[in-house]
Design a protein around this motif. Structure first.
Motif, mmCIF file in Angstrom:
data_model
loop_
_atom_site.group_PDB
_atom_site.id
_atom_site.type_symbol
_atom_site.label_atom_id
_atom_site.label_comp_id
_atom_site.label_asym_id
_atom_site.label_seq_id
_atom_site.Cartn_x
_atom_site.Cartn_y
_atom_site.Cartn_z
ATOM 1 N N ASP A 22 0.811 -1.218 0.000
ATOM 2 C CA ASP A 22 0.000 0.000 0.000
ATOM 3 C C ASP A 22 0.844 1.268 0.000
ATOM 4 O O ASP A 22 0.391 2.325 -0.452
ATOM 5 C CB ASP A 22 -0.921 0.025 1.220
ATOM 6 N N LEU A 23 2.069 1.177 0.526
ATOM 7 C CA LEU A 23 2.880 2.383 0.731
ATOM 8 C C LEU A 23 4.023 2.548 -0.260
ATOM 9 O O LEU A 23 4.698 3.580 -0.257
ATOM 10 C CB LEU A 23 3.444 2.395 2.158
ATOM 11 N N ALA A 29 4.889 13.919 -0.365
ATOM 12 C CA ALA A 29 4.139 14.928 0.388
ATOM 13 C C ALA A 29 3.159 14.314 1.375
ATOM 14 O O ALA A 29 2.770 14.959 2.357
ATOM 15 C CB ALA A 29 3.395 15.849 -0.577
ATOM 16 N N GLN A 30 2.753 13.058 1.149
ATOM 17 C CA GLN A 30 1.738 12.445 2.009
ATOM 18 C C GLN A 30 2.313 11.777 3.251
ATOM 19 O O GLN A 30 1.556 11.396 4.151
ATOM 20 C CB GLN A 30 0.919 11.430 1.197
ATOM 21 N N TRP A 31 3.612 11.663 3.309
ATOM 22 C CA TRP A 31 4.207 10.974 4.451
ATOM 23 C C TRP A 31 4.083 11.755 5.761
ATOM 24 O O TRP A 31 4.214 11.193 6.833
ATOM 25 C CB TRP A 31 5.672 10.649 4.170
ATOM 26 N N ARG A 32 3.823 13.051 5.670
ATOM 27 C CA ARG A 32 3.640 13.853 6.885
ATOM 28 C C ARG A 32 2.168 13.940 7.308
ATOM 29 O O ARG A 32 1.835 14.666 8.248
ATOM 30 C CB ARG A 32 4.206 15.260 6.683
ATOM 31 N N THR A 33 1.313 13.198 6.652
ATOM 32 C CA THR A 33 -0.097 13.183 7.021
ATOM 33 C C THR A 33 -0.260 12.707 8.461
ATOM 34 O O THR A 33 0.282 11.655 8.827
ATOM 35 C CB THR A 33 -0.885 12.246 6.088
ATOM 36 N N PRO A 34 -0.976 13.451 9.303
ATOM 37 C CA PRO A 34 -1.202 12.986 10.680
ATOM 38 C C PRO A 34 -1.918 11.635 10.685
ATOM 39 O O PRO A 34 -2.898 11.441 9.973
ATOM 40 C CB PRO A 34 -2.066 14.086 11.296
ATOM 41 N N GLY A 119 -2.248 -0.527 11.094
ATOM 42 C CA GLY A 119 -2.580 -0.497 9.674
ATOM 43 C C GLY A 119 -3.610 0.577 9.373
ATOM 44 O O GLY A 119 -3.481 1.342 8.410
ATOM 45 N N GLU A 120 -4.649 0.671 10.227
ATOM 46 C CA GLU A 120 -5.667 1.694 10.029
ATOM 47 C C GLU A 120 -5.182 3.082 10.456
ATOM 48 O O GLU A 120 -5.636 4.087 9.900
ATOM 49 C CB GLU A 120 -6.936 1.314 10.789
ATOM 50 N N VAL A 128 -6.787 5.060 2.095
ATOM 51 C CA VAL A 128 -6.494 3.736 1.546
ATOM 52 C C VAL A 128 -7.394 2.716 2.242
ATOM 53 O O VAL A 128 -7.394 2.618 3.476
ATOM 54 C CB VAL A 128 -5.015 3.362 1.764
ATOM 55 N N ALA A 129 -8.152 1.965 1.478
ATOM 56 C CA ALA A 129 -9.068 0.981 2.054
ATOM 57 C C ALA A 129 -8.294 -0.227 2.563
ATOM 58 O O ALA A 129 -7.359 -0.707 1.915
ATOM 59 C CB ALA A 129 -10.098 0.546 1.013
ATOM 60 N N GLY A 130 -8.699 -0.709 3.723
ATOM 61 C CA GLY A 130 -8.096 -1.908 4.278
ATOM 62 C C GLY A 130 -9.154 -2.949 4.578
ATOM 63 O O GLY A 130 -10.272 -2.613 4.970
ATOM 64 N N THR A 131 -8.833 -4.205 4.371
ATOM 65 C CA THR A 131 -9.727 -5.303 4.739
ATOM 66 C C THR A 131 -8.956 -6.251 5.647
ATOM 67 O O THR A 131 -7.762 -6.491 5.427
ATOM 68 C CB THR A 131 -10.232 -6.065 3.501
ATOM 69 N N TYR A 132 -9.664 -6.803 6.641
ATOM 70 C CA TYR A 132 -8.994 -7.597 7.664
ATOM 71 C C TYR A 132 -9.802 -8.858 7.951
ATOM 72 O O TYR A 132 -11.033 -8.841 7.869
ATOM 73 C CB TYR A 132 -8.837 -6.770 8.948
#
Length: 214
Positions: A22-23, A29-34, A119-120, A128-132
């Protein structure tokens, strides 16, 4: 109840691989997203995932002693140790440790909690959608419900409530208590102190649980 290692580790390893996938192409620029984890951005959480993958029993005890039994300080030290200047190097480091089976001296269900919640922590702020796997999420939630907040669980947050997984119908808590209904992963996040959109949880107890995450 402690889940069997043969049940836990394949799921944890699969979650690490999914997170790497996913990463891999995440713009810089998105790596600093809280993240959902207060005080950490998504790169910090990824570094923590790497650190926990590397940390076995002896290292955990040693680092906790160095931090004078302050779990937050020990976690911050681990993040600083594993966080690379280039976030993609941190991703590649996680890829290199995907198959490790190290763990602190704790119930193996904590490895499921770490995999799903962190992960979430990363995925939701990035959209990003996650399924578990539902069964493993249920194991993680059951563990959090019986573990005090002071030990990273959510027992006090869920006190007096009945949790119902809307996907499977599985329930936790006393019959007759105020119900909180939602997908298992949303219940797990809320019990673990993470913010969950109000529309994802329903029932008479939902507002109380959501208030407890603040």
């Amino acid at each position: 109840m402690t889940p069997a290692a043969n049940d836990v580790w394949p799921i944890v390893h699969a979650e690490r691989r999914r997170l790497v996938a996913d990463l891999l192409d995440l713009p810089i620029a998105q790596w600093r997203t809280p993240s959902l984890c207060p005080g950490w951005d998504v790169h910090d959480v990824l570094a923590h995932v790497v650190d926990t993958a590397r940390t076995g029993r002896l290292m955990f005890v040693r680092e906790l002693l160095r931090a004078r039994f302050n779990f937050d300080r020990a976690n911050d030290t681990g993040v600083a140790r594993e966080k690379r200047t280039d976030p993609q190097d941190t991703v590649r480091t996680l890829d290199a440790v995907v198959s490790l089976t190290r763990t602190p001296p704790a119930n193996l269900a904590t490895r499921l909690v770490e995999a799903f919640v962190h992960g979430e922590d990363i995925r939701r702020p990035l959209g990003v959608a996650g399924t578990y796997p539902a069964g493993a999420v249920a194991d993680a939630l059951a563990y959090q419900l019986r573990t005090p907040v002071s030990f990273g669980g959510g027992r006090e947050r869920a006190a007096g409530l009945r949790m119902v997984d809307s996907s499977t119908g599985q329930a936790w808590g006393e019959a007759g208590a105020d119900v909180v209904e939602g997908a298992g992963i949303d219940l797990l996040l809320a019990v673990s102190g993470r913010p969950v959109p109000t529309e994802r949880l329903t029932g008479r107890g939902a507002a109380r649980l959501l208030d407890a995450t603040g």
